[in-house]
Structures are given as C-alpha cells and as structure tokens.
Design a protein around this motif. Structure first.
Motif, PDB file in Angstrom:
ATOM      1  N   VAL A   1      -8.607  45.626 -81.780  1.00 42.93           N
ATOM      2  CA  VAL A   1      -8.217  44.905 -82.993  1.00 42.93           C
ATOM      3  C   VAL A   1      -6.694  44.911 -83.181  1.00 42.93           C
TER       4      VAL A   1
ATOM      5  N   LYS B   1      -5.339  42.217 -80.699  1.00 46.96           N
ATOM      6  CA  LYS B   1      -5.368  41.279 -81.831  1.00 46.96           C
ATOM      7  C   LYS B   1      -6.610  40.393 -81.862  1.00 46.96           C
TER       8      LYS B   1
ATOM      9  N   PHE C   1      -9.706  39.018 -83.512  1.00 52.32           N
ATOM     10  CA  PHE C   1     -10.016  38.844 -84.932  1.00 52.32           C
ATOM     11  C   PHE C   1     -11.405  38.271 -85.177  1.00 52.32           C
TER      12      PHE C   1
ATOM     13  N   GLY D   1      -5.251  36.701 -68.876  1.00 53.81           N
ATOM     14  CA  GLY D   1      -4.301  36.950 -69.953  1.00 53.81           C
ATOM     15  C   GLY D   1      -4.293  35.901 -71.055  1.00 53.81           C
ATOM     16  N   GLU D   2      -4.952  34.768 -70.821  1.00 56.66           N
ATOM     17  CA  GLU D   2      -4.957  33.688 -71.814  1.00 56.66           C
ATOM     18  C   GLU D   2      -6.112  33.908 -72.807  1.00 56.66           C
ATOM     19  N   PRO D   3      -5.801  33.938 -74.124  1.00 60.70           N
ATOM     20  CA  PRO D   3      -6.870  34.206 -75.096  1.00 60.70           C
ATOM     21  C   PRO D   3      -7.653  32.940 -75.499  1.00 60.70           C
ATOM     22  N   PHE D   4      -8.948  33.103 -75.619  1.00 59.38           N
ATOM     23  CA  PHE D   4      -9.822  32.027 -76.115  1.00 59.38           C
ATOM     24  C   PHE D   4     -10.770  32.646 -77.127  1.00 59.38           C
ATOM     25  N   TRP D   5     -10.873  32.022 -78.277  1.00 54.72           N
ATOM     26  CA  TRP D   5     -11.753  32.537 -79.329  1.00 54.72           C
ATOM     27  C   TRP D   5     -12.885  31.541 -79.578  1.00 54.72           C
TER      28      TRP D   5
ATOM     29  N   ASP E   1     -17.314  27.941 -78.785  1.00 51.32           N
ATOM     30  CA  ASP E   1     -16.973  26.524 -78.585  1.00 51.32           C
ATOM     31  C   ASP E   1     -15.726  26.333 -77.729  1.00 51.32           C
ATOM     32  N   ARG E   2     -15.073  27.426 -77.347  1.00 48.39           N
ATOM     33  CA  ARG E   2     -13.917  27.309 -76.439  1.00 48.39           C
ATOM     34  C   ARG E   2     -14.302  27.557 -74.981  1.00 48.39           C
TER      35      ARG E   2
ATOM     36  N   VAL F   1     -16.077  25.782 -73.076  1.00 52.00           N
ATOM     37  CA  VAL F   1     -15.889  24.525 -72.340  1.00 52.00           C
ATOM     38  C   VAL F   1     -14.466  24.476 -71.773  1.00 52.00           C
ATOM     39  N   GLN F   2     -13.489  24.898 -72.583  1.00 49.40           N
ATOM     40  CA  GLN F   2     -12.101  24.906 -72.107  1.00 49.40           C
ATOM     41  C   GLN F   2     -11.859  26.013 -71.083  1.00 49.40           C
TER      42      GLN F   2
ATOM     43  N   GLU G   1     -12.793  24.611 -67.840  1.00 55.23           N
ATOM     44  CA  GLU G   1     -11.765  23.688 -67.341  1.00 55.23           C
ATOM     45  C   GLU G   1     -10.501  24.444 -66.913  1.00 55.23           C
ATOM     46  N   TRP G   2     -10.175  25.511 -67.664  1.00 58.68           N
ATOM     47  CA  TRP G   2      -9.010  26.341 -67.335  1.00 58.68           C
ATOM     48  C   TRP G   2      -9.172  26.955 -65.942  1.00 58.68           C
TER      49      TRP G   2
ATOM     50  N   TRP H   1      -3.216  24.658 -68.150  1.00 60.24           N
ATOM     51  CA  TRP H   1      -2.360  23.510 -68.453  1.00 60.24           C
ATOM     52  C   TRP H   1      -1.285  23.894 -69.453  1.00 60.24           C
TER      53      TRP H   1
END
Lengths: 201, 201
Positions: A165, A169, A171, A180-184, A187-188, A190-191, A194-195, A201
């Motif tokens: 937390v 971070k 939440f 290292g890329e955050p997705f919350w 519904d993300r 799908v991205q 693609e990532w 991108w």
C-alpha cells in the motif's frame, strides 16, 4: 524467461477474482508467470478515503451488473455472494504464509478460496471453511492453522501489506505490475494483453 | 437506423474527453449516432460521496499516468491541464441550450471545448474562452451569452442534470447507454464495441 506479472488481490474483491482468471489466460498466452500477492483492501481504502464499490449507491448497483456481465463475457463462473464484503484476513495471511513455502500450492489455495466465495457462496471469513479448503488440497491443517496465529507470521504479513500500500501505492484490486508498468482493474487486462504483444506504447 | 448511443459527459473529465473520441470511432464503425448529454459530475459525486479521481492520493497519481497512456494508445491529442478540475457550468449549460437548437453544431462546440481544455490548456471556466469558441464556430455570441443567463435555460438545464443523476443513475463520466445497457468508463468502450458486434451477451 520474461519477468512475471505481479498481481495484487484481496479475496473479497469480485473484480480481483474475475481478474485472476483473466490475467491467468493473458499470461499463459504470452508465456509469463503470474506472482500473486494478497493484501487488505481495507488498508488501501483508509489512505484514500474510498470504500468497496458496493458501498456507493449508484456505482454499487452498476458494479453488480458489471460483475455479472464481465463474468458472462469471459465465461467465468460467478455468483455474487449475498454476504458482501467479507473480512478475509485469515485466508489472506494463510496465503501469504503458504506462498513462502510453496508458491504454486499457494496459488491453487487462492483459486479455491476465490471459488468458495464467488462461485459457491461460502463464508470465507469462517476458519472452518478455510480448513475445508486446506484439507482438500492436502495442506497440513494444523501447521496452517498454527502458522496464521503466529506473531512472526502476523508481523511479516502486516509489513507486506504496508509495503504494497505505502511503497507500491496499490489503492485497489486487482492491481498489476507488468515489467514495472502499473495497471489497475480487471478492465485494464485488455491493455495488458496489448502491452505484452506490442512491448508497450 | 439503429438507436443512437447515449453519451453522458462533464467537460472537466479527462476520461470523458478521451471517451468522446473513442466512442465516436466505435459508433461510426457500427453505423450508430452518438447523442451527447452534458451534466455536472459534482451533482453525481454528491449523492455517492465520491470525488474527482485526482483528489485521491494514490489513485490520482495512477490516473494521471493512465490518462496519458490511454491517449497515446488511441492517438488522441492530450495534455493534462495544470489547473484541474474546473467548474464548467457555463460551457455545460451552453451546450445544453445549443443542443436544443442544433444538435450537430452543439457536438462541434463540445469537441472544441474539450480540445481547448485538454489539448490547449485553456481555462474553460472563463467565459471569454467560451466566447472565443462560439465565435470561431459562427455561433451568435450575444444569443449564446444571453441564453446561458436566462432563468428558463438555467432551470431546464438543472432539471436535465437531476434527471441524469437521479433517474438515469449516472454516477461518473463517461457513461453510456447502448440499447438500454449501461457502460461506465472509457475503459468499457472496448466492451461496447464487442456488444455492438455480437448483439450482447
């Protein structure tokens, strides 16, 4: 082998349950492992002044519809529990302890806990339900039950939640780190797919 | 011709701006019109005890990253305004009034307001900025400025917002109704596309 996808969840989150199934498929497609991390949404909500989706009148009503619609879309068995949300500290701490011993078994345990709550409507805040699950998976019941009462395990789990937390971070749930890329959010995913396909991108 | 997609937005919502571009493409692909409806997120937040995404410390930080990432993914020009959020009552009421006269022109106006704020960083709470926009679109400035001050327009707009929030139960933006099915969030537009392709599930 590429780095695993980090997946943060709370056993009482419908989207974390749905997301756990969805991220598993996406990870498999891309030859990635998924590292599961249990934490307490309550701790995350406190610092944000937010609450469970269903605590908001209109957003709650919409969310219940969306849980079902998302489950239908991805063919994931789902029955919204009548008693919601649940405090899932024992299951979460048990998962944490089990992960340190056998990560794969811990994941099997987590999937069984999610199914108990979001498919079978069982009360996963009830330790006897959790013990039924450990028994069905040949996890030593006594060792499990004693571990989740140990001060050292409680302390280490608490520190892990704080790290998730306060440092990471996180939440809400499900929350993912992909290289290292955050997705919350479910519904993300799908991205995320693609990532992983495009390299970002 | 199939029924239009109903689209509910607030001019100060980054996801509503991004969503307006995204839903336009999806609607075009499926031969659907989009009916734009302006409302006030503040009125929706009040009943839900929620606030702008950026008002939450960790969720806010994530959201700013996600706005940019979503804009890049869909090739939508986007610059997060330094002054955020804005009260956009004049623009929103003006859009409402204009919609009653010329729906297509109202949409062109709305797109220009979104671009002024989320591309050019202009202060859309400033009436002179709105007047520059109406002027550039050959909308009669005086008629516009006097209309948005009229009690009858104010009252009708207020009733429209109440209807959207209380009857339609719109709690956030962007919000969509597709053949009666509600979808909330720019991240649900992928599902709207699939819903229109398959006829729903």
């Amino acid at each position: 082998m590429s780095a695993p996808i980090e997946f943060y969840f709370d056993f009482s989150s419908p989207y974390a349950y749905l997301g756990s199934e969805m991220i598993g498929r996406v990870a498999e497609k891309h030859g990635r492992r998924v590292n599961w991390h249990s934490f307490m949404l309550g701790a995350a909500f406190k610092g944000e002044n937010t609450g469970p989706l269903t605590s908001y009148p209109r957003k709650g009503e919409y969310s219940r519809r969306d849980f079902d619609r998302t489950a239908r879309k991805y063919n994931i068995p789902f029955n919204m529990p009548s008693d919601f949300p649940k405090t899932t500290l024992a299951a979460s701490r048990g998962f944490y302890w089990l992960s340190g011993k056998n990560e794969n078994l811990a994941k099997v345990f987590a999937k069984a806990v999610f199914a108990a709550y979001f498919v079978n409507g069982q009360d996963i805040s009830d330790l006897t339900i959790i013990q039924q699950i450990t028994k069905s998976l040949d996890i030593d019941e006594e060792e499990f039950s004693s571990a989740i009462q140990q001060d050292s395990v409680k302390k280490a789990y608490r520190a892990s939640v704080e790290e998730i937390v306060d440092e990471k971070k996180v939440f809400g749930a499900p929350y993912f780190l992909v290289d290292g890329e955050p997705f919350w959010g479910a519904d993300r995913i799908v991205q995320i797919d693609e990532w992983l396909t495009t390299g970002g991108w």
